[in-house]
Write a protein that holds these residues in place. Structure first.
Motif, PDB file in Angstrom:
ATOM      1  N   ASN A 434       0.815  -1.215   0.000  1.00  0.00           N
ATOM      2  CA  ASN A 434       0.000   0.000   0.000  1.00  0.00           C
ATOM      3  C   ASN A 434       0.850   1.266   0.000  1.00  0.00           C
ATOM      4  N   GLN A 435       1.971   1.240   0.742  1.00  0.00           N
ATOM      5  CA  GLN A 435       2.843   2.417   0.775  1.00  0.00           C
ATOM      6  C   GLN A 435       3.483   2.655  -0.591  1.00  0.00           C
ATOM      7  N   LYS A 438       1.015   4.344  -2.859  1.00  0.00           N
ATOM      8  CA  LYS A 438       0.959   5.782  -2.590  1.00  0.00           C
ATOM      9  C   LYS A 438       2.146   6.499  -3.239  1.00  0.00           C
ATOM     10  N   ARG A 441       2.042   6.799  -7.104  1.00  0.00           N
ATOM     11  CA  ARG A 441       1.158   7.838  -7.649  1.00  0.00           C
ATOM     12  C   ARG A 441       1.956   9.118  -7.901  1.00  0.00           C
ATOM     13  N   PHE A 499       5.850  12.694  -1.582  1.00  0.00           N
ATOM     14  CA  PHE A 499       5.282  11.554  -0.862  1.00  0.00           C
ATOM     15  C   PHE A 499       5.538  11.673   0.643  1.00  0.00           C
ATOM     16  N   GLU A 502       3.278  14.199   2.293  1.00  0.00           N
ATOM     17  CA  GLU A 502       1.909  13.708   2.488  1.00  0.00           C
ATOM     18  C   GLU A 502       1.830  12.701   3.635  1.00  0.00           C
ATOM     19  N   GLU A 503       2.893  11.854   3.757  1.00  0.00           N
ATOM     20  CA  GLU A 503       2.903  10.826   4.791  1.00  0.00           C
ATOM     21  C   GLU A 503       3.463  11.343   6.120  1.00  0.00           C
TER      22      GLU A 503
END
Length: 576
Positions: A434-435, A438, A441, A499, A502-503
């Motif tokens: 899943n990471q 992300k 993208r 990224f 955002e994380e």
């Protein structure tokens, strides 16, 4: 929290030689030399190296030939030390309701201690604490040890050949896949609580297996056991012969005592040898790490800088950051593998005392036996028994050492298995997957903007030569085209910054790049557009005559160098 470059100042204790201001967006370090002499060393790459140096890099990277670590650029080294050159890097920290600067100062002196400058915000920091202090200020939520601070920021600083040509392989050539696994699990926000323990266990298994290979260099354990059985049989045969001799009671007792002492001597001697072997293996490993830390990489980057600066005046990355990161990792490894040395040395000392006592006993018994009238008759038999008892002690000790190693490795593997059951569980693998979705993208979006292509990061679970499972990350082009590697690297670095924001993963918001004249004009223009609008600082070294018209503007230049105005201005500032 956002972290940007503000100033890089080169000075002596009394005057400023050069001050380089930075701004958000595209920052260009340009070589204005005329085309016919472009490529000579003016200091483009050195700017990147000096930033790296302030972030924990090795001083030697500034004046060592990167292609030959034994070669120093004496002119530069003497200039830096004799003039007591100070490098000051100011970083701007932007946090919610709190904007402040971090000021780092370093010089190139190694002695006397009172003249060494290694400061952060005016406080002198010990060498061994420097990286941790930087981590604390620049990456506050970063967990220390595995990976190291220098590993985490390695992709931000690209001026070495290895980092310029590899998207993910940003560490030195000695770095293992296990270390890359820990690095990218962290970077992609897949932190594993037992990651540090796992690396230490793997390192210990590696050391124990190396020790076992040394023990079995001449024969395997099975062969030693066969030899021991043969020796025991031979000892039995000789004891029978001895019992048939006509020897008085006292003589028999003395012979038995002597044999027992000789057996003990050989057994203790063999044990001392094994302890010394274990100690030397640990010291060899320590020396290998220290060699990697302070000799080889430092010099290699020095040469790359001089040649690169000569051929590509705008080299951006500092080898110092790589070395500093690398050094911290090695310091932790050295601490771990040398922790048993005090115990081993104490054991050797105890055994040496025991050996000295046994030798004195042997001398007393030997002198007593040699006075017997029957000694001449038993001399050959005694010598044979002595040789056999020596071999018996040696073989038994080696077998015991191998058994201990195998037991230790089995225990470590059992512990590793427990950790791996969590690391490679469906739940944790789902987190990794899943990471990466992300991150990809951002990676795909940036690569589409710059190249009209889709880059992505994927992973696989592989088994190494030691039979250990690990996550292995790699990049690929979804469009299966032959996009340039430098473009992929820039896309990755920009995408990672977005990224991480955002994380809410701590990261540096500046990217240092060298040899950007190798990038096509259109892509360089698009990189500038992307970083200018995404709150990213992109610092690139480049030849001015290779700049596209759109970027050939004073507003983008942070320093202009040439044959008449090189970075250090040595000709004007060298002491007599």
């Amino acid at each position: 929290m956002l972290m940007f470059l503000k100033y890089l100042i080169i000075s002596t204790p009394t005057k400023v030689i050069r001050e380089i201001p930075f701004h958000k967006g595209i920052n260009l370090i340009v070589d204005e030399s005329e085309e016919q002499i472009t490529g000579n060393n003016v200091g483009k790459t050195t700017v990147l190296r000096l930033i790296d140096f302030c972030l924990g890099g090795d001083a030697k990277d500034i004046y060592i030939d990167p292609e030959n670590k034994k070669t120093e650029y004496t002119l530069i080294k003497d200039y830096l030390t004799k003039n007591k050159i100070i490098i000051t890097l100011t970083l701007g920290v932007e946090a919610e309701g709190n904007n402040e600067d971090v000021i780092i100062k370093r010089n190139f002196l190694s002695k006397p201690r009172k003249e060494i400058i290694r400061e952060i915000n005016g406080e002198f920091i010990a060498k061994e604490d420097f990286e941790n202090k930087l981590s604390e200020l620049l990456l506050p939520d970063f967990q220390k040890d595995k990976p190291t601070f220098r590993q985490v920021i390695s992709h931000n600083i690209r001026y070495s050949d290895l980092r310029i040509s590899n998207t993910l392989k940003t560490l030195d050539s000695y770095t293992t896949d296990v270390e890359y696994e820990a690095l990218y699990l962290h970077l992609f926000g897949c932190d594993f609580k037992s990651g540090n323990d796992r690396q230490q266990i793997l390192e210990k298994i590696k050391t124990e297996n190396t020790y076992k290979r040394r023990l079995e260099k001449n024969q395997s354990r099975n062969e030693y056991e066969v030899l021991l059985e043969w020796v025991n049989n031979q000892i039995g045969v000789l004891h029978k012969k001895k019992s048939e001799l006509n020897i008085n009671e006292d003589f028999e007792s003395d012979i038995n005592s002597l044999n027992e002492v000789k057996y003990s001597i050989n057994s203790v001697s063999s044990e001392i040898a094994s302890l010394n072997l274990r100690k030397n293996i640990i010291l060899d490993a320590k020396q290998d790490f220290e060699f990697q830390k302070s000799d080889m990489d430092t010099q290699v980057l020095g040469t790359i800088y001089q040649q690169a600066a000569s051929l590509i005046p705008n080299l951006q990355k500092k080898f110092e950051e790589l070395v500093a990161y690398h050094n911290q990792m090695l310091v932790q490894k050295v601490k771990f593998i040398t922790q048993d040395i005090p115990f081993i040395e104490n054991k050797i000392q105890e055994k040496n005392k025991e050996l000295a006592f046994l030798l004195s006993q042997e001398q007393v018994l030997s002198e007593k036996i040699t006075q017997s009238d029957t000694f001449e008759e038993l001399e050959n038999l005694i010598q044979e028994l002595n040789d056999l008892f020596r071999k018996k002690g040696e073989y038994e000790n080696v077998i015991n050492q191998i058994s201990e190693v195998e037991t230790t490795v089995n225990e470590l593997n059992a512990e590793l298995k427990g950790i791996d059951e969590q690391l490679f569980s469906p739940d944790f693998e789902s987190i990794v997957r899943n990471q990466l979705k992300k991150f990809n993208r951002f990676f795909g979006d940036i690569s589409s903007q710059l190249y009209g292509e889709q880059y992505a990061i994927t992973y696989s679970i592989v088994t190494n030569r030691q039979g250990q499972k690990l996550y292995k990350f790699s990049s690929f082009n979804v469009n299966h085209s032959s996009g340039k590697k430098q473009g992929e690297i820039s896309c990755f670095d920009i995408a990672y910054t977005l990224f991480a924001d955002e994380e809410k993963i701590s990261c540096l918001h500046f990217l240092l790049n060298d040899k950007k004249e190798l990038v096509h004009d259109n892509q360089l223009i698009k990189i500038a557009e992307v970083v200018n609008k995404n709150n990213i600082q992109f610092v690139a070294s480049i030849l001015k005559d290779k700049l596209p018209t759109e970027l050939n503007k004073e507003e983008y230049f942070v320093v202009k160098l040439s044959q008449d105005d090189k970075l250090f201005r040595i000709e004007n500032n060298m002491l007599n």
